[in-house]
Design a protein around this motif. Structure first.
Motif, PDB file in Angstrom:
ATOM      1  N   GLU A 151      -1.286 -13.086  -2.103  1.00  0.00           N
ATOM      2  CA  GLU A 151      -1.904 -12.038  -2.916  1.00  0.00           C
ATOM      3  C   GLU A 151      -1.093 -10.732  -2.810  1.00  0.00           C
ATOM      4  O   GLU A 151      -0.859 -10.069  -3.800  1.00  0.00           O
ATOM      5  CB  GLU A 151      -3.349 -11.814  -2.471  1.00  0.00           C
ATOM      6  N   LEU A 152      -0.663 -10.396  -1.607  1.00  0.00           N
ATOM      7  CA  LEU A 152       0.163  -9.194  -1.420  1.00  0.00           C
ATOM      8  C   LEU A 152       1.483  -9.316  -2.167  1.00  0.00           C
ATOM      9  O   LEU A 152       1.973  -8.339  -2.742  1.00  0.00           O
ATOM     10  CB  LEU A 152       0.425  -8.941   0.064  1.00  0.00           C
ATOM     11  N   GLN A 153       2.072 -10.495  -2.145  1.00  0.00           N
ATOM     12  CA  GLN A 153       3.344 -10.710  -2.842  1.00  0.00           C
ATOM     13  C   GLN A 153       3.185 -10.534  -4.340  1.00  0.00           C
ATOM     14  O   GLN A 153       4.047  -9.966  -4.995  1.00  0.00           O
ATOM     15  CB  GLN A 153       3.899 -12.118  -2.532  1.00  0.00           C
ATOM     16  N   HIS A 154       2.075 -11.019  -4.879  1.00  0.00           N
ATOM     17  CA  HIS A 154       1.839 -10.923  -6.328  1.00  0.00           C
ATOM     18  C   HIS A 154       1.479  -9.512  -6.752  1.00  0.00           C
ATOM     19  O   HIS A 154       1.844  -9.056  -7.809  1.00  0.00           O
ATOM     20  CB  HIS A 154       0.736 -11.891  -6.755  1.00  0.00           C
ATOM     21  N   SER A 155       0.725  -8.799  -5.882  1.00  0.00           N
ATOM     22  CA  SER A 155       0.313  -7.448  -6.244  1.00  0.00           C
ATOM     23  C   SER A 155       1.471  -6.448  -6.086  1.00  0.00           C
ATOM     24  O   SER A 155       1.451  -5.402  -6.710  1.00  0.00           O
ATOM     25  CB  SER A 155      -0.885  -7.003  -5.395  1.00  0.00           C
ATOM     26  N   GLY A 156       2.458  -6.808  -5.263  1.00  0.00           N
ATOM     27  CA  GLY A 156       3.595  -5.914  -5.047  1.00  0.00           C
ATOM     28  C   GLY A 156       4.719  -6.102  -6.040  1.00  0.00           C
ATOM     29  O   GLY A 156       5.665  -5.333  -6.080  1.00  0.00           O
ATOM     30  N   SER A 157       4.619  -7.136  -6.894  1.00  0.00           N
ATOM     31  CA  SER A 157       5.735  -7.368  -7.828  1.00  0.00           C
ATOM     32  C   SER A 157       5.483  -6.834  -9.193  1.00  0.00           C
ATOM     33  O   SER A 157       4.538  -6.324  -9.565  1.00  0.00           O
ATOM     34  CB  SER A 157       6.051  -8.864  -7.923  1.00  0.00           C
TER      35      SER A 157
END
Length: 183
Positions: free
Chosen positions: A177-183
Motif C-alpha cells: 500500500e505504501l509503495q502504491h501511494s508513494g508512486s
C-alpha cells in the motif's frame, strides 16, 4: 510509533482467520480432506486444523491462567473433525475470533511462558521460555500466514479460487500500500 494496545495484533489475527473462513466457505468436504502432495500426506484440512489448534492453545492458556499462563503448542488436541469437516472448522474460526477479541483489555506485555520441547541426552525434555501475549499473537499471525501460503498452493492444485491476498502477511500488504501511494 509503537503501541501497547493488543488491538492491532488482535485485528491482524481476526483478519487472518477471516481469510480462512472464506476458504472454508468455498471448499467441499471431499477437497478439504483429499490427500495431496507427492506422498499424499498433506490436505487442506490438516493445515487448517494445525492453524486453529495453535490459536486454541494460546486462548486456553490465557483462560486457564490469566496471569503467567504456560502454553505448549505441541500439546494440541489434534482434533480429527477440524481436518475432515470444513463447516465445523468454520464454526471454530468464528469462536476463535470472538475469543481473540475478548483479549483486547489485556496488556500486550502480559507475561506467558512457552514450554518448548527439546531432547536432552536422548530424553524428551522442555525449556521454559518467557514470552508475552503480544509476542504470541504476532507469532500466530506469521505462523498462520505461512500455512496459508501452503494452502494457497494446494488450492491451486485443486482449482479452488482464493481471495486476491490470501496468505499474504498484513505487514506485506501495508508495504504494498505504501509503495502504491508513494508512486
Amino acid at each position: 510509533m509503537s503501541t501497547s494496545s493488543l488491538s492491532p495484533l488482535i485485528d491482524e489475527n481476526v483478519q487472518t482467520l477471516a481469510q480462512l473462513a472464506q476458504l472454508l466457505g468455498r471448499v467441499s468436504a471431499h477437497d478439504y480432506q483429499r490427500p495431496l502432495g507427492a506422498k499424499g500426506t498433506q490436505s487442506l484440512g490438516k493445515h487448517i486444523r494445525h492453524i486453529l489448534e495453535h490459536y486454541q492453545t494460546l486462548l486456553d492458556a490465557c483462560a486457564t491462567a490469566p496471569t503467567q499462563a504456560v502454553l505448549d503448542y505441541e500439546e494440541r488436541l489434534r482434533e480429527a473433525a477440524l481436518e475432515t469437516r470444513p463447516g465445523y472448522a468454520g464454526e471454530r474460526v468464528e469462536a476463535l475470533q470472538a475469543e481473540l477479541e475478548a483479549l483486547a483489555d489485556r496488556p500486550h506485555d502480559a507475561a506467558l511462558t512457552l514450554s518448548y520441547p527439546v531432547e536432552v541426552d536422548g530424553a524428551d525434555d522442555s525449556v521454559a521460555l518467557p514470552t508475552s501475549l503480544g509476542r504470541e499473537l504476532a507469532f500466530l499471525t506469521s505462523h498462520s500466514i505461512h500455512h496459508m501460503a501452503l494452502l494457497g498452493l494446494l488450492c491451486e492444485q485443486l482449482g479452488i479460487a482464493l481471495p486476491e491476498h490470501f496468505g499474504v502477511h498484513p505487514s506485506t500488504l501495508r508495504y504494498w500500500e505504501l509503495q502504491h501511494s508513494g508512486s
